[in-house]
Motif scaffolding. Structure first.
Motif, short mmCIF file in Angstrom:
data_model
loop_
_atom_site.label_atom_id
_atom_site.label_comp_id
_atom_site.label_asym_id
_atom_site.label_seq_id
_atom_site.Cartn_x
_atom_site.Cartn_y
_atom_site.Cartn_z
N ILE A 44 21.81 -6.74 -33.28
CA ILE A 44 22.62 -6.21 -32.18
C ILE A 44 22.21 -4.77 -31.85
CG2 ILE A 44 24.63 -7.70 -32.54
CD1 ILE A 44 25.90 -5.16 -33.92
N MET A 45 20.97 -4.43 -32.16
CA MET A 45 20.52 -3.07 -31.92
C MET A 45 20.70 -2.65 -30.46
SD MET A 45 19.69 -0.42 -33.34
CE MET A 45 19.04 -0.56 -34.98
N PRO A 46 20.28 -3.47 -29.49
CA PRO A 46 20.44 -3.03 -28.09
C PRO A 46 21.90 -2.74 -27.75
CG PRO A 46 19.02 -4.94 -28.22
CD PRO A 46 19.60 -4.75 -29.57
N GLU A 47 22.80 -3.63 -28.17
CA GLU A 47 24.21 -3.42 -27.87
C GLU A 47 24.70 -2.14 -28.53
OE1 GLU A 47 22.80 -6.22 -28.82
OE2 GLU A 47 23.80 -8.01 -28.05
N THR A 48 24.24 -1.94 -29.77
CA THR A 48 24.68 -0.76 -30.50
C THR A 48 24.24 0.52 -29.78
OG1 THR A 48 24.25 -2.09 -32.45
CG2 THR A 48 24.75 0.22 -32.80
N ILE A 49 22.99 0.55 -29.39
CA ILE A 49 22.50 1.77 -28.72
C ILE A 49 23.30 2.02 -27.45
CG2 ILE A 49 20.53 2.85 -27.61
CD1 ILE A 49 18.73 1.25 -29.41
N LEU A 50 23.46 0.98 -26.64
CA LEU A 50 24.15 1.17 -25.37
C LEU A 50 25.58 1.64 -25.60
CD1 LEU A 50 23.00 -1.79 -23.12
CD2 LEU A 50 22.36 0.60 -22.99
N SER A 51 26.27 1.04 -26.56
CA SER A 51 27.65 1.44 -26.80
C SER A 51 27.72 2.87 -27.29
CB SER A 51 28.31 0.52 -27.83
OG SER A 51 28.06 -0.81 -27.49
N ALA A 52 26.79 3.23 -28.18
CA ALA A 52 26.79 4.59 -28.71
C ALA A 52 26.56 5.59 -27.58
CB ALA A 52 25.73 4.73 -29.78
N VAL A 53 25.57 5.29 -26.73
CA VAL A 53 25.28 6.19 -25.62
C VAL A 53 26.50 6.28 -24.70
CG1 VAL A 53 23.85 6.57 -23.58
CG2 VAL A 53 22.81 5.78 -25.69
N ALA A 54 27.13 5.14 -24.46
CA ALA A 54 28.29 5.13 -23.57
C ALA A 54 29.39 6.02 -24.13
CB ALA A 54 28.80 3.70 -23.39
N MET A 55 29.64 5.91 -25.41
CA MET A 55 30.73 6.72 -25.97
C MET A 55 30.37 8.19 -25.99
SD MET A 55 32.38 4.26 -28.83
CE MET A 55 31.02 3.26 -29.31
N ALA A 56 29.11 8.46 -26.30
CA ALA A 56 28.68 9.86 -26.26
C ALA A 56 28.85 10.42 -24.86
CB ALA A 56 27.23 9.96 -26.72
N LEU A 57 28.48 9.64 -23.85
CA LEU A 57 28.58 10.12 -22.48
C LEU A 57 30.03 10.39 -22.09
CD1 LEU A 57 25.98 8.01 -20.48
CD2 LEU A 57 25.86 10.39 -21.14
N LEU A 58 30.92 9.56 -22.59
CA LEU A 58 32.34 9.79 -22.27
C LEU A 58 32.78 11.16 -22.77
CD1 LEU A 58 34.15 6.40 -22.95
CD2 LEU A 58 34.03 7.68 -20.82
N LEU A 59 32.24 11.54 -23.93
CA LEU A 59 32.60 12.86 -24.47
C LEU A 59 31.92 13.96 -23.66
CD1 LEU A 59 32.39 12.09 -28.29
CD2 LEU A 59 34.40 12.21 -26.81
N VAL A 60 30.63 13.75 -23.39
CA VAL A 60 29.88 14.77 -22.64
C VAL A 60 30.51 14.98 -21.27
CG1 VAL A 60 27.65 15.31 -21.61
CG2 VAL A 60 27.75 14.25 -23.85
#
Lengths: 664, 487
Positions: B14-30
């Protein structure tokens, strides 16, 4: 040289891309037109090289397939970007690039000063590319891509003067009718592919492979269905009954386009396709009969309409439809060589006639323009006596007219006579033969009549434009007359490569050349046709003489009516007003189609529109309008209104599906 | 019962899903720290995230089976799902490229847009690689919730609100069917694992006579049909597509549909082959209905977004033809077609977006009068997209359609192929109408407000290449698609 066959479509493609991208910036007509013409001429040179090399090979080795790149490969399905060079496609590429080069050259003069000059040449090159793909395609898919491509370019070029509503309408009509035909083509392709694959595990759309597997095909049955579908494709592209009405309207395009696309090349694609797949068609005797009958009927039907048109290009358009009918008649009676032969000679003389009419229109337009007259420069009733002002146009036009009328010694005679003879003597259609021959012969008589009517009205008699305009009538420039002269020469002498054996002066090179292509088809024909009755030479001589007499009668009638006593046509019209109106209005076929197809479609459309759009969509618009009044109303409106409906339709769908499966 | 030899957790799967979700959450903070007019940077960051996500996808291609599967067989990152993940990433990236300009213009450039797109993409990926009905449902919900928000993203505009709400209500309704279908299937077979269902049916062939199982299959079919907008479950599509912000319409019309097909294919072909006669007959009818309803209704649309909405319904119908075929050629055709469809449809929406301006969407077909002359390159691009949608060679749309139809023919569905060809012939008319306005009418407007930003140009360039290159040399892509077929 054969290895370089891919260069043939590539050159015009480069030209099209060049002019399409840079033409607007270049603006110099000589550069734009020069490049476009040079590109197609390069293709012509390569084609000549290929023809020479083919001639140098022994007859049975004259088939060459060049896979440019593997295209779609998957499991059973295989289609390469492949070109097939054989005697048949060699003739076609010679005609397309040869006549094409001349018409490109002519266009430089004819389109001078037109807005969008670069656009015109870009489309014209693109057309040449598509047409060459069509004739060179080694499988049905490549052919189909060319098939679609020429339809598209034809659409773009008919609509070239899009400021005129009629041009836009004509373009759309052509495109839609062609699409009907394309649909037939694809269904035919699928049927053939599916049948060979599922029954004999031969999954192929490659022409050579289908030819090799064609002995597996049954006579009739599924082959009849497939070939009828292909024939629907051919009627659309080649303007046969019932899909012919777009071609006369297509004359809204620039005249050189009419010459290249709507006379010499694209419209013959249907004939070529039948020739390419002769080994399939010949296995469907019923289809062959349909083709023969449709061809003969189109030939005579369009010829009658041609007799009453006054627009010079429209006469030629109906003439083209009629001549294409002759070609289909030939294909339908199994005389493939004769059909292709007529295709070639027709390309010469009809291109010459169209370009000649363009030269006349050009001159008339110029003259009328100077005199500030608003008369129609295409209406023959405004012309007359032009032979003195335009001698080159006149002479080339005259020889082409003689050729199409079927006077011995000119190219059209050899090919048309061969078709009529084969219609009479072919062993396929038994009792129909007399009928096919008779229809063809009468159509030939009409052809001679309307073509000479055109010549007499245009070039002979008194000039009917004002004296002031008359002073401005000039022969067209060399860039226009050179193509005319070359084509005029070919219209006279192009037929000598295929002289009937009966005359015996020259061997029939044309027939020998195409023999290997159609040998398979002829072989199949012999297995189901009981040996045809042997006809004596005397009979053949007799029929040949008769067809000459018929042509002369047609010419004589035209002479009497339009030179000797010009009052007769008016009296005739007055005596038989209904008949004249019917012919003049093209037998009301367009109106019939409107009634049968267009109006019901519009009615259905407006029903769907009123029933669906107005109720549902306008309902939403109203709903939104209410929403604007008060946000509180939104939820109510959305829920109780449309979402509710949508949900209901979903629920109904679910209930129906489940009920069906449970209670089935 | 069994020994736990199999790795229970395999994050590589699930690496692709993991990366996308991580980036999404980081962006929400940024996002909190980015000023309103600079939200484009979030777009760039999410594009970087998408680019990074391509690496595990490429690396995972042809990976050994034990590396593909994870979470105790709940997900399987095989070539099939990798191909679809590629499609999702392409459609997300192209949509992000055209988002900023529109969002600024319409005054709704809220930074949450990009994380939502990424989360929706992650949801699609879970749908494509899920091998457990629960995972598929999880992915579907992740996708759907994000999409409901995206459809109503322009919260000051009533139409956008309407779209969001409608999508939500009907989506929830259809999810009910899907979930109920899954529950019934679980009840009949005692497992939610796709392979488990297949094994159970193989061991108990009599189960196909069980009406609970049958209804479960049918209800799942209905739920998926809603996602792919097959008739008669399509009615939400035009309203939602019309009302949603244009870049989101582009996104919605491609990715979620492909995800729906991925899950639909896997569940029906692997878990329910026993019902193949039933579901292929059902899908036959749905395919015909979907193609015909979509095309006929599209013929009479004046609004170009609605027209493309109906056209997308019709395209789902063509893809269903490949599904009915049920063979390798048809399935590979579906994958090829969905990828080409991503390029051509998002490309067309990118042009539509440009022609509009604030407050004036210019969505009427007549608004395109003379567009081809005022902007020759954009006109050319639009023509290429329309040609591809119409299935005219040499565009990729033609190859895809041809491939799908020939798959149907090889499977013996010749009538279905004929109806498909007929439909595709009819569809030319409404695509052509746009071209007639672009090239055969005099310009009414000057179109001087058009501003092609570099991001927009990149999107168009990629889309044109994505339509033309596979159209002219489809070999490589077709080969990939064939290797991705799971049977």
């Amino acid at each position: 040289m054969l290895e370089y066959v891919w260069l043939i479509p590539l050159f015009p493609l480069l030209g099209a891309v060049f002019n399409g991208l840079l033409g607007k910036k270049i603006k110099n007509e000589a550069v734009i037109g020069g490049i476009a013409t040079l590109m197609i001429f390069c293709s012509f040179l390569v084609s000549c090289g290929i023809l020479m090399q083919l001639i140098g090979l022994p007859a049975e080795e004259r088939v060459f397939e060049k896979v440019v790149f593997p295209w779609i490969h998957s499991g059973n399905f295989k289609a390469d970007m492949a070109f097939l060079v054989d005697p048949l496609s060699a003739i076609m590429i010679m005609v397309v690039t040869g006549v094409g080069s001349l018409i490109h050259l002519y266009s430089i003069g004819y389109m001078h000063g037109e807005e969008g000059f670069y656009r015109y040449f870009s489309y014209l090159n693109l057309f040449a590319m598509s047409m060459l793909l069509l004739v060179l395609g080694g499988n049905m898919l490549v052919m189909f891509i060319g098939w679609e491509g020429v339809g598209l370019c034809s659409y773009l070029l008919i609509g070239y003067y899009f400021h005129k509503k009629s041009a836009g309408d004509a373009a759309k009509k052509a495109f839609v009718m062609n699409r009907v035909g394309d649909f037939g083509f694809l269904i035919g392709l699928f049927t053939l592919y599916w049948w060979l694959g599922s029954n004999h595990n031969v999954w192929t759309i490659n022409f050579t492979e289908i030819k090799a597997a064609s002995s597996l095909l049954p006579y009739g049955g599924v082959v009849t269905i497939a070939t009828l579908c292909f024939f629907v494709g051919a009627t659309g592209k080649s303007a046969q009954i019932p899909l012919y009405t777009w071609l006369p309207d297509a004359m809204e395009g620039p005249t050189p386009v009419s010459a290249l696309i709507h006379a010499a090349t694209m419209v013959t694609a249907g004939v070529y396709m039948i020739g390419r797949m002769s080994f399939v068609f010949v296995k469907a005797p019923d289809t062959m009969m349909v083709i023969a009958i449709v061809g003969a009927a189109t030939a005579i039907f369009a010829a009658t309409i041609g007799t009453a048109q006054n627009d010079i290009k429209r006469v030629l358009a109906y003439s083209t439809v009629s001549q294409l009918g002759f070609m289909f008649l030939a294909m339908g009676v199994g005389a493939f060589t004769a059909g292709v032969f007529h295709l070639m000679t027709h390309a010469f003389f009809k291109a010459c006639l169209f370009l000649g009419s363009g030269s006349v229109i050009h001159a008339m337009h110029h003259a009328l323009h100077h005199a500030h007259s608003h008369d129609d420069p295409q209406d023959m009733r405004n012309m007359g006596g032009l032979r003195k002002a335009m001698p080159i146009t006149f002479i080339t036009f005259l020889v082409s007219t003689i050729a199409i009328a079927g006077i011995p010694g000119f190219s059209g005679f050899f090919s048309k006579d061969e078709i009529l003879w084969q219609a009479f003597a072919n062993p396929f259609h038994g009792g129909l033969n007399i009928f096919l021959w008779g229809t063809g012969a009468i159509a030939a008589c009409f052809t001679a009549f309307y073509m000479f009517r055109l010549v007499f009205m245009t070039f002979f008699g008194e000039c009917r434009i004002t004296a002031k305009s008359k002073d401005h009538l000039h022969e067209s420039p060399l860039v226009i007359t050179i193509p005319l002269m070359v084509l005029g020469f070919l219209a006279v002498f192009g037929g000598y490569v295929g002289m009937p054996k009966l005359l015996g002066m020259l061997p029939n090179y044309f027939e020998h050349w195409l023999e290997p292509v159609f040998a398979t088809a002829q072989g199949y024909a012999q297995t189901y046709v009981h040996a045809g009755a042997h006809h004596s030479h005397a009979l053949e001589w007799g029929l040949m003489g008769l067809s000459v007499v018929i042509a002369v009668i047609g010419i004589a009638i035209a002479y009497i009516l339009y030179i000797a006593s010009p009052s007769i046509p008016a009296r005739f019209t007055a005596t038989f007003p209904a008949l004249h109106r019917a012919v003049y209005n093209k037998w009301y076929i367009d109106e019939l189609y409107d009634f049968l197809f267009i109006n019901p479609c519009k009615a259905l459309g407006s029903f769907l529109w009123k029933g669906f759009d107005v109720l549902v969509i306008d309902g939403i618009v109203d709903g939104v309008a209410k929403v604007v009044m008060g946000l509180s109303g939104m939820l109510k409106n959305l829920q109780s209104g449309y979402v509710h409906n949508y949900a209901l339709s979903m629920a109904l769908g679910v209930v129906v599906i489940i009920a069906f499966y449970i209670f089935r | 019962m069994e020994t736990l030899a199999m790795p229970a957790i395999n994050f590589a799967a699930i690496m692709p899903e993991t990366i996308l979700s991580a980036v999404a959450m980081a962006l929400l903070l940024v996002n909190v720290f980015v000023r309103s007019e600079q939200k484009a940077y979030l777009g760039y960051l999410s594009l970087i995230g998408i680019l990074v996500t391509f690496f595990p996808i490429v690396a995972g291609w042809n990976a050994p089976v034990e590396l593909q599967s994870g979470f105790n067989g709940a997900v399987l990152q095989d070539n099939f799902s990798l191909f679809f993940k590629g499609i999702f990433l392409v459609s997300a990236a192209l949509s992000i490229l055209i988002s900023d300009q529109y969002m600024q213009r319409e005054g709704c450039n809220h930074g949450e847009l990009y994380p939502l797109i990424l989360l929706a993409t992650a949801g699609m990926m879970l749908m494509a690689s899920g091998t457990d009905l629960m995972v598929i449902f999880l992915g579907l919900e992740l996708l759907s919730v994000a999409l409901y928000v995206l459809a109503g993203f322009n919260r000051d505009k009533l139409k956008s609100n309407e779209a969001g709400l409608k999508y939500f209500l009907l989506g929830a309704f259809s999810t009910g069917f899907l979930l109920y279908g899954m529950a019934l299937t679980f009840g009949a077979t005692g497992t939610t694992k796709i392979a488990g269902i297949a094994a159970y049916v193989a061991a108990n062939p009599m189960i196909t006579g069980n009406q609970m199982f049958l209804v479960g299959m049918l209800l799942m079919g209905v739920g998926f049909s809603f996602k792919i907008a097959a008739a008669p479950f399509h009615m939400w599509t035009p309203d939602v597509y019309e009302g949603a912000p244009t870049p989101m319409t582009a996104f919605m019309s491609v990715g979620p549909k492909a995800a729906g097909f991925a899950a639909f294919l896997r569940v029906f072909m692997i878990a329910l082959p026993a019902y193949k006669p039933e579901w292929s007959a059902l899908l036959w009818v749905l395919a015909v209905l979907t193609m015909t309803v979509g095309n006929i209704t599209a013929l009479f649309q004046q609004d170009i977004k609605r027209m493309l909405a109906y056209s997308s319904i019709a395209h789902a119908g063509y893809v269903l033809v490949g599904f009915v075929a049920g063979n390798a050629v048809g399935t590979a055709g579906i994958m090829f077609y969905m990828l080409s469809y991503a390029f051509m449809n998002i490309g067309a929406f990118a042009i539509i977006l440009l022609v509009g301006r604030k407050g004036e969407p210019n969505n009427n077909v007549a608004d395109y009068a003379g567009f081809g002359f005022k902007h020759p390159l954009l006109g050319l691009a639009m023509s290429i997209f329309l040609f591809s949608l119409a299935g005219i060679p040499p565009a990729a749309g033609f190859i895809g359609k041809f491939y799908i139809f020939s798959g149907a023919i090889q499977a013996g569905y010749i009538w279905l192929a004929i109806i498909g060809v007929l439909n595709s012939a009819a569809s030319v008319y409404y695509y052509l109408r746009v071209m007639v306005f672009m090239y055969m009418k005099d310009p009414v407007e000057e179109f001087d407000w058009l501003k092609v930003t570099p991001a927009h140009a990149l999107c168009l360039l990629v889309a044109v290449a994505g339509v033309l290159i596979p159209g002219i040399v489809p070999g490589y892509l077709l080969e990939l698609a064939q290797k991705a077929v799971f049977f």
